[in-house]
Design a protein around this motif. Structure first.
Motif, PDB file in Angstrom:
ATOM      1  N   LEU A 425       0.800  -1.211   0.000  1.00 32.40           N
ATOM      2  CA  LEU A 425       0.000   0.000   0.000  1.00 32.40           C
ATOM      3  C   LEU A 425       0.837   1.268   0.000  1.00 32.40           C
ATOM      4  N   ALA A 426       2.148   1.142   0.093  1.00 33.18           N
ATOM      5  CA  ALA A 426       3.012   2.322   0.020  1.00 33.18           C
ATOM      6  C   ALA A 426       3.280   2.665  -1.441  1.00 33.18           C
ATOM      7  N   CYS A 427       3.373   3.960  -1.714  1.00 31.90           N
ATOM      8  CA  CYS A 427       3.544   4.388  -3.103  1.00 31.90           C
ATOM      9  C   CYS A 427       4.837   3.863  -3.703  1.00 31.90           C
ATOM     10  N   GLY A 428       5.905   3.850  -2.945  1.00 30.51           N
ATOM     11  CA  GLY A 428       7.170   3.351  -3.468  1.00 30.51           C
ATOM     12  C   GLY A 428       7.375   1.873  -3.241  1.00 30.51           C
ATOM     13  N   GLY A 429       6.384   1.230  -2.654  1.00 30.81           N
ATOM     14  CA  GLY A 429       6.509  -0.200  -2.390  1.00 30.81           C
ATOM     15  C   GLY A 429       7.198  -0.513  -1.085  1.00 30.81           C
ATOM     16  N   TYR A 430       7.706   0.524  -0.389  1.00 32.26           N
ATOM     17  CA  TYR A 430       8.385   0.326   0.892  1.00 32.26           C
ATOM     18  C   TYR A 430       7.883   1.364   1.889  1.00 32.26           C
ATOM     19  N   THR A 431       7.973   1.015   3.153  1.00 29.57           N
ATOM     20  CA  THR A 431       7.589   1.936   4.212  1.00 29.57           C
ATOM     21  C   THR A 431       8.600   1.850   5.338  1.00 29.57           C
ATOM     22  N   LEU A 432       8.691   2.934   6.102  1.00 30.07           N
ATOM     23  CA  LEU A 432       9.650   2.997   7.205  1.00 30.07           C
ATOM     24  C   LEU A 432       8.994   2.498   8.486  1.00 30.07           C
ATOM     25  N   LEU A 433       9.646   1.517   9.117  1.00 21.24           N
ATOM     26  CA  LEU A 433       9.153   0.968  10.377  1.00 21.24           C
ATOM     27  C   LEU A 433      10.143   1.283  11.491  1.00 21.24           C
ATOM     28  N   ARG A 434       9.627   1.403  12.691  1.00 22.22           N
ATOM     29  CA  ARG A 434      10.459   1.686  13.862  1.00 22.22           C
ATOM     30  C   ARG A 434      10.195   0.649  14.947  1.00 22.22           C
ATOM     31  N   PHE A 435      11.270   0.206  15.568  1.00 21.83           N
ATOM     32  CA  PHE A 435      11.189  -0.787  16.622  1.00 21.83           C
ATOM     33  C   PHE A 435      12.023  -0.307  17.805  1.00 21.83           C
ATOM     34  N   SER A 436      11.745  -0.846  18.972  1.00 15.78           N
ATOM     35  CA  SER A 436      12.451  -0.421  20.178  1.00 15.78           C
ATOM     36  C   SER A 436      12.738  -1.622  21.056  1.00 15.78           C
ATOM     37  N   SER A 437      13.805  -1.496  21.826  1.00 17.69           N
ATOM     38  CA  SER A 437      14.178  -2.550  22.763  1.00 17.69           C
ATOM     39  C   SER A 437      13.554  -2.282  24.117  1.00 17.69           C
ATOM     40  N   ASN A 438      13.891  -3.138  25.063  1.00 13.08           N
ATOM     41  CA  ASN A 438      13.510  -2.936  26.454  1.00 13.08           C
ATOM     42  C   ASN A 438      14.295  -1.768  27.036  1.00 13.08           C
ATOM     43  N   GLU A 439      13.740  -1.149  28.055  1.00 13.50           N
ATOM     44  CA  GLU A 439      14.450  -0.119  28.815  1.00 13.50           C
ATOM     45  C   GLU A 439      15.300  -0.840  29.848  1.00 13.50           C
ATOM     46  N   LEU A 440      16.632  -0.811  29.660  1.00 13.14           N
ATOM     47  CA  LEU A 440      17.531  -1.600  30.506  1.00 13.14           C
ATOM     48  C   LEU A 440      17.838  -0.858  31.804  1.00 13.14           C
ATOM     49  N   THR A 441      17.679  -1.558  32.915  1.00 17.77           N
ATOM     50  CA  THR A 441      18.043  -1.030  34.231  1.00 17.77           C
ATOM     51  C   THR A 441      19.074  -1.962  34.851  1.00 17.77           C
ATOM     52  N   LEU A 442      20.189  -1.401  35.296  1.00 19.37           N
ATOM     53  CA  LEU A 442      21.266  -2.185  35.901  1.00 19.37           C
ATOM     54  C   LEU A 442      21.405  -1.821  37.371  1.00 19.37           C
ATOM     55  N   LYS A 443      21.772  -2.812  38.163  1.00 24.33           N
ATOM     56  CA  LYS A 443      22.107  -2.572  39.565  1.00 24.33           C
ATOM     57  C   LYS A 443      23.587  -2.217  39.630  1.00 24.33           C
ATOM     58  N   VAL A 444      23.884  -0.975  39.922  1.00 27.16           N
ATOM     59  CA  VAL A 444      25.252  -0.455  39.909  1.00 27.16           C
ATOM     60  C   VAL A 444      25.786  -0.432  41.332  1.00 27.16           C
ATOM     61  N   GLU A 445      26.890  -1.151  41.550  1.00 31.67           N
ATOM     62  CA  GLU A 445      27.523  -1.163  42.862  1.00 31.67           C
ATOM     63  C   GLU A 445      28.276   0.148  43.088  1.00 31.67           C
ATOM     64  N   PRO A 446      28.260   0.684  44.325  1.00 29.64           N
ATOM     65  CA  PRO A 446      28.929   1.969  44.577  1.00 29.64           C
ATOM     66  C   PRO A 446      30.449   1.826  44.578  1.00 29.64           C
ATOM     67  N   THR A 447      31.125   2.906  44.260  1.00 30.70           N
ATOM     68  CA  THR A 447      32.583   2.967  44.256  1.00 30.70           C
ATOM     69  C   THR A 447      33.034   4.115  45.152  1.00 30.70           C
ATOM     70  N   THR A 448      34.008   3.830  46.036  1.00 32.58           N
ATOM     71  CA  THR A 448      34.574   4.867  46.901  1.00 32.58           C
ATOM     72  C   THR A 448      35.775   5.495  46.203  1.00 32.58           C
TER      73      THR A 448
END
Length: 641
Positions: A425-448
C-alpha cells in the motif's frame, strides 16, 4: 432410517419466534441457540446449496439446504436467501428463534451473545468476538453486529381462578391451591403453583422465581382466587450483521474502502470487472464478479466487496466488509526483535552493553539504523550504527560502552531500530518501520573515590632560585580510576617541568594511576621571578570531579643585588675608599599630569667606590642567571607545545 425419523421429528417441532437475525456470515460459520447449532461447512459452486452439520441434544448429522430453503431446528427457523462465492464465500441468512434465558447463548458466526442475568433492573449480556468481549445492559453495536434487546417482559397481571394457568413462550404455570394458617405472628396466606411437575409455594405479598417466570402474589380471595403479577425472565433479540458500507458506482468510478481504492471498471450484462488499487492508483488485484442469486465476490487481505444489484444503466450497488485484524500492515510481515543486555556494573567504571537485533519477520529489511538512546549514564562509545540489509531470521550484535555515574538501580537506556520494509500500500513499495528494545536497568555497585594529599614546600624562597615541591598522593578508595594531579602555578613563577608533566597556562597536570592502598610521590621545581607571596593550589581530579585539594603559599623576598642596582646612597661613610670627582647627572621626573621635564645640574658629591673586579663578578652572575631563566622558560614552552 432411525436417524432420518429422528431428524424429521426435530425439524418438524414447532418453535416460538420472538427473536430474529438477518445478515451475512462467512463459510464456514455456525448459527446456534442454546444446545441447537447449525454449522455451514461448505457451499456448492454449481447451485449454491449449503452443506450443514446439525447438532441437537438428541441428534447430530449432515443435511443439505438449497438456495431459498428453510430449516426448522428446535427453537430456530433458518432461511437461506443468497450466496456470494469466492476465496471467502459469504451467505445471507435470516433466522427466527425463541427467547433466550439466563445462562443460554446465541452464536452467529464469530459472535457469541451470552445472557448473564434478567431482572427488574434490566438485562446483562456478554458479547464476544474472538478474544474480545464487552458487557452490555441494553441495545448495542459491537463491530458489525447491531442488536436491539428487551427483557423482563410482562406476561400476566390479574386474578387466577383455582386450576387456571398462564402461559408464555410455550411454558405454563398453574394455580393449584392455597391455604391460610394461624401462627403466633398472625394469619399466613400461601398460594401454590405448579410448573414442570414441581410445586412452588409463595406467601401473599412475596415474589419468587418459577421456571423462567418471576411471580409476585399480591392477594388471595378465599381459597379459589389469587391476584398475581408475572414477568418473563427471558430476552428478545433482533440481531443484524451489517456491512461496513453500502454504496453505488457507475463504470469508471472509485470508492475508498479502508486503506484501499476500489474501482468499478466496466460491465458486460451482469458480469462486472473491478480492481483494487493502492493510494497511488497502482493496481493490487482485479476480479470478475457476477450479480445473481449465486454471485461472486472480491476478497483481499481484510476487505470483502459483494455486488448486490445492477441497474439497466450499469450502476451497481455494492456492500463492503472490512476486518481490521486482516488488513495489510507491514508490522504483520516485518518485525525486528531488539534486546539490550548488560553485565555487572560498578560506579565510575565503563560497562559494555550488547544490543541484539533479530529479523523475526518473513521479509527482508533494508537500510537499518540502530541507535542507542542513553539513560542516566555517560556514553563512551558511538551511539549509531548502519546496516544495509537484514534477512529473515538473521541476527546482529552491536556494542555500546557507558559510564554509570550513580549507584543503585540505574536506567541505562534503550535501543531503537528504523528499517525499510516492503508494503504493497506504500507508493514506493516500501515503508519505514520503527522498533524499540527494552528499557535496561542495571544494579550499579557503589565505588569509593578518595585520595590524600601531603605537600612539602618551604614557606619562603629567594628570587630567581629553584624551589623544590614534593607531593605525596595516596589512593584511599576501592578502585583504580583515571585521575590527574593538578598544580595551579601563580603569576611570577616559572615551572621547570619533568618528563610526565603537562602544562597548560598556569595549571600543570600529571596523570595518576594508583591502585587502592598505594601511594605515589611527585616532585616539582618552580623558579619565582617576581617578589611577593605566591599562592599555590594542588588538587586530585578523577571521574566524579575534584576529589581532594589543598593550597599553600611561599613568600619570595627581594634580592639585595636588585636593591643595590636601583638605589643611590649619597652617604660617603658607607664606603672605605672614596674619591671626589665632578660629574654631570641627568634626572627625569614624571609629574601627575604626565608632562616630562628635564633638568641638568652640576654638583660635587662623595659616592661609593666599587672596584672593577667586583663589578665584573656581578655582571657575570647577572648574565648567567638571566640566560638560565630565558633558556628554562623557552624549554618549558617547547615541552608544553
Amino acid at each position: 432410517m432411525k436417524k432420518l425419523i429422528a431428524l424429521l421429528f426435530i425439524l418438524l417441532l414447532p418453535f416460538v419466534g420472538a427473536s430474529t437475525f438477518t445478515g451475512y456470515l462467512e463459510v464456514p460459520s455456525t448459527v446456534g441457540v442454546g444446545n441447537y447449532t447449525v454449522t455451514i461447512t461448505d457451499v456448492s459452486p454449481e447451485d449454491g446449496s449449503l452443506l450443514l452439520d446439525v447438532s441437537t441434544p438428541n441428534w447430530t448429522g449432515m443435511t443439505k439446504l438449497p438456495l431459498g430453503g428453510n430449516l426448522t431446528l428446535g427453537p430456530m427457523n433458518l432461511t437461506f436467501r443468497r450466496v456470494f462465492l469466492g476465496s471467502r464465500s459469504l451467505v445471507f441468512l435470516s433466522t427466527e428463534f425463541s427467547y433466550v434465558l439466563p445462562g443460554q447463548n446465541v452464536t452467529l458466526g464469530p459472535y457469541r451473545i451470552e445472557v448473564l442475568s434478567v431482572s427488574k433492573d434490566g438485562v446483562e449480556l456478554r458479547v464476544s468476538y474472538g478474544n474480545e468481549s464487552e458487557t452490555f445492559k441494553s441495545s448495542f453495536k459491537f463491530k458489525n453486529l447491531i442488536a436491539n434487546v428487551s427483557g423482563f417482559l410482562p406476561v400476566y397481571s390479574g386474578y387466577l381462578k383455582l386450576n387456571e394457568s398462564f402461559s408464555f413462550a410455550g411454558r405454563t404455570v398453574t394455580f393449584t391451591g392455597a391455604k391460610v394458617e394461624n401462627t403466633t405472628s398472625g394469619f399466613v396466606e400461601t398460594v401454590f403453583f405448579s410448573y414442570d411437575n414441581v410445586t412452588y409455594p409463595i406467601s401473599v405479598g412475596n415474589e419468587s422465581v418459577i421456571g423462567p417466570f418471576l411471580v409476585k402474589v399480591e392477594d388471595l380471595v378465599g381459597l379459589n382466587y389469587t391476584k398475581v403479577d408475572v414477568h418473563f425472565l427471558g430476552v428478545a433479540m433482533n440481531l443484524t450483521i451489517a456491512p461496513n458500507d453500502v454504496f453505488s458506482l457507475s463504470p469508471g468510478q472509485t470508492k475508498t474502502l479502508g486503506p484501499y481504492v476500489f474501482r468499478y471498471d466496466y460491465h458486460i450484462g451482469n458480469k462486472l470487472h473491478v480492481s483494487l488499487l493502492n493510494p497511488c492508483q497502482a493496481v493490487i488485484t482485479s476480479a470478475s464478479l457476477v450479480v445473481s442469486n449465486v454471485s461472486t465476490l472480491l476478497y483481499h487481505q481484510g476487505l470483502t466487496v459483494v455486488p448486490l444489484s445492477i441497474e439497466a444503466n450499469g450502476t451497481v450497488q455494492f456492500a463492503s466488509f472490512i476486518n481490521p485484524d486482516e488488513l495489510p500492515s507491514p508490522e504483520k510481515v516485518a518485525n525486528v526483535l531488539v534486546s539490550l543486555k548488560g553485565g555487572t556494573a560498578r560506579q565510575y567504571l565503563p560497562v559494555m552493553l550488547t544490543a541484539e537485533v533479530e529479523n523475526t519477520g518473513n521479509v527482508a529489511l533494508s537500510n537499518l539504523t540502530v541507535r542507542f538512546i542513553p539513560g542516566d549514564v555517560k556514553v563512551l562509545s558511538g551511539t549509531e550504527f548502519f546496516l544495509r540489509a537484514l534477512a529473515p531470521g538473521e541476527k546482529k550484535e552491536f556494542k555500546f560502552v557507558v559510564l554509570p555515574m550513580k549507584s543503585g538501580n540505574v536506567s541505562v537506556g534503550r535501543v531503537t531500530v528504523s528499517a525499510m520494509a516492503p508494503y504493497e500500500l506504500a507508493c514506493g513499495g516500501y515503508t519505514l518501520l520503527r522498533f524499540s528494545s527494552n528499557e535496561l536497568t542495571l544494579k550499579v555497585e557503589p565505588t569509593t573515590v578518595a585520595y590524600s594529599l601531603n605537600v612539602s614546600a618551604p614557606s619562603s624562597a629567594p628570587l630567581y632560585r629553584p624551589v623544590n615541591l614534593t607531593v605525596l598522593v595516596r589512593n584511599l578508595g576501592d578502585e583504580t580510576l583515571p585521575a590527574n594531579l593538578t598544580l595551579t602555578v601563580p603569576p611570577g613563577v616559572a615551572m621547570a617541568s619533568s618528563g610526565n608533566v603537562f602544562a597548560s597556562g598556569s595549571r600543570i597536570s600529571i596523570p595518576l594511576y594508583i591502585k587502592p592502598g598505594n601511594e605515589s610521590t611527585l616532585s616539582f621545581i618552580v623558579i619565582p621571578y617576581t617578589p611577593g607571596e605566591k599562592s599555590f593550589k594542588i588538587a586530585v581530579v578523577s571521574v566524579p570531579g575534584v576529589v581532594n585539594e589543598t593550597s599553600f603559599a611561599i613568600t619570595v623576598a627581594s634580592s639585595q643585588a636588585e636593591e643595590n642596582k636601583t638605589t643611590v646612597t649619597p652617604t660617603p661613610s658607607t664606603v672605605t675608599k672614596t674619591m671626589n670627582s665632578t660629574i654631570t647627572m641627568t634626572t627625569t621626573k614624571t609629574q601627575t599630569h604626565t608632562s616630562i621635564k628635564t633638568i641638568t645640574t652640576t654638583t660635587t658629591t662623595s659616592v661609593p667606590y666599587t672596584p672593577l673586579k667586583t663589578k665584573l663578578i656581578w655582571l657575570f652572575i647577572g648574565v648567567v642567571l638571566g640566560a638560565g631563566i630565558i633558556i628554562g622558560i623557552a624549554w618549558y614552552q617547547a615541552r608544553s607545545s
